[in-house]
Design an enzyme around this catalytic site. Structure first.
Site, PDB file in Angstrom:
ATOM      1  CG  HIS A 164     -21.569   5.583 -12.736  1.00 46.43           C
ATOM      2  ND1 HIS A 164     -21.171   5.121 -13.971  1.00 46.43           N
ATOM      3  CD2 HIS A 164     -20.430   5.740 -12.005  1.00 46.43           C
ATOM      4  CE1 HIS A 164     -19.856   4.997 -13.985  1.00 46.43           C
ATOM      5  NE2 HIS A 164     -19.373   5.371 -12.815  1.00 46.43           N
ATOM      6  CG  ASP A 187     -25.568   1.335 -11.039  1.00 45.36           C
ATOM      7  OD1 ASP A 187     -24.883   0.481 -10.466  1.00 45.36           O
ATOM      8  OD2 ASP A 187     -25.096   2.407 -11.471  1.00 45.36           O
ATOM      9  CD  GLN A 233     -20.763   3.309  -6.168  1.00 48.52           C
ATOM     10  OE1 GLN A 233     -20.151   3.284  -5.104  1.00 48.52           O
ATOM     11  NE2 GLN A 233     -20.151   3.296  -7.341  1.00 48.52           N
TER      12      GLN A 233
END
Length: 324
Positions: free
Chosen positions: A39, A116, A119
């Site tokens: 992302h 990250d 999600q």
């Protein structure tokens, strides 16, 4: 609690790591390793570090179906690697990355592992100790919580050795006329009034998900994704992107119909999908697509809703083939 910093979300959390740890430890000629799956929030901060420090940004090759292998990561690592930044789960393909194994490789090279988890945190149980990542970030709004609050996890020794990126009340220890000293983590990264309401909302969301059981959430949405793909593959001209093993989302294109047009017609039928580049333009170029549509499933979705999506896609195809 010394390893948990409340932020405005995943983007802010990663920017803290990039602006503090990255700027302090990356030097000219060093390397930062990322993937095509990232992302923008886990890519642009590292682009900025590389640009300002004259370092090199290296990308891990993907398999044909969009997976990251340990071998591909290892091929990009060197003694100049300082940071490996990787999504736990791709927001486009649903790919689940081998974080634990990559962290081991990164540490063997003396690099830190930045994850990250925007999600993954809402969809599966995460043990940062088991993963042995150095930093991990996620947002509340993706896990039934409020917007404007998230978390940065960081190993205590690393956080206390990092310089703050914002300055003001609450994060200080001693303030003189010319110099000031700062409190240890987490306070040194939480200048000003804390995100009190957001943190309370995040706590309630976590309690809610824990009561349901994240293992149940994960199993439910994976079942929906497999159920959806099985039906969508019967639609001629529909392309599904990503590996078979995935979390609860399906990204696709319907023939040569633009993803925004697909989303618009589905919206007219009361079906909500996201269309565009999904804040992942490098991945779109890797896929050879300008944009895609994405159906995302969570604990509140049902097989009946998947059936409605498939029916809607068939009607959308008919609309663009012949019109109403």
């Amino acid at each position: 609690h010394e390893e948990i910093i409340f932020t405005r979300g995943t983007t802010t959390a990663i920017n803290i790591v990039a602006s503090s740890y990255g700027m302090e430890h990356v030097e000219e000629g060093d390397e930062i390793v990322v993937t095509y799956l990232e992302h923008h929030a886990n890519l642009i901060p590292w682009q900025q570090v590389a640009k300002r420090k004259k370092a090199k940004l290296k990308y891990v090759d993907l398999t044909a179906d969009g997976r990251v292998t340990v071998e591909a990561v290892e091929a990009q690592l060197s003694d100049r690697t300082k940071i490996v930044a990787m999504a736990h789960v791709s927001n486009v393909l649903g790919t689940i990355n081998p974080i634990k194994e990559v962290a081991r490789l990164a540490h063997a090279r003396g690099a830190v592992m930045v994850v990250d988890a925007a999600q993954s945190a809402p969809h599966q149980r995460i043990d940062v100790t088991d993963l042995d990542c150095d930093f991990l970030a996620f947002s509340a709004h993706k896990m039934c919580g409020p917007t404007g609050v998230g978390v940065l996890y960081g190993k205590k020794a690393l956080l206390n050795a990092m310089e703050p990126v914002e300055f003001g009340g609450e994060m200080i220890d001693y303030v003189g006329l010319e110099e000031s000293t700062f409190k240890p983590s987490p306070y040194r990264f939480e200048a000003g009034t804390p995100i009190i309401a957001g943190a309370v909302g995040l706590s309630a969301a976590i309690d809610f998900l824990e009561e349901i059981g994240l293992e149940n959430v994960e199993a439910h949405e994976r079942e929906l994704a497999q159920y959806a793909m099985a039906q969508m593959r019967d639609i001629d001209g529909l392309t599904i992107y990503g590996p078979e093993e995935r979390v609860g989302l399906v990204t696709f294109n319907l023939g040569d119909v633009h993803a925004h047009d697909v989303a618009t017609v589905l919206d007219m039928q009361g079906i909500a999908v996201r269309a565009g580049h999904h804040c992942a333009q490098p991945l779109m170029r890797w896929l050879g697509a300008s944009s895609t549509a994405r159906a995302s499933f969570y604990l509140y979705n049902t097989k009946e809703e998947v059936d409605a999506l498939v029916t809607g896609l068939r009607q959308t195809k008919e609309y663009f083939s012949h019109g109403f």
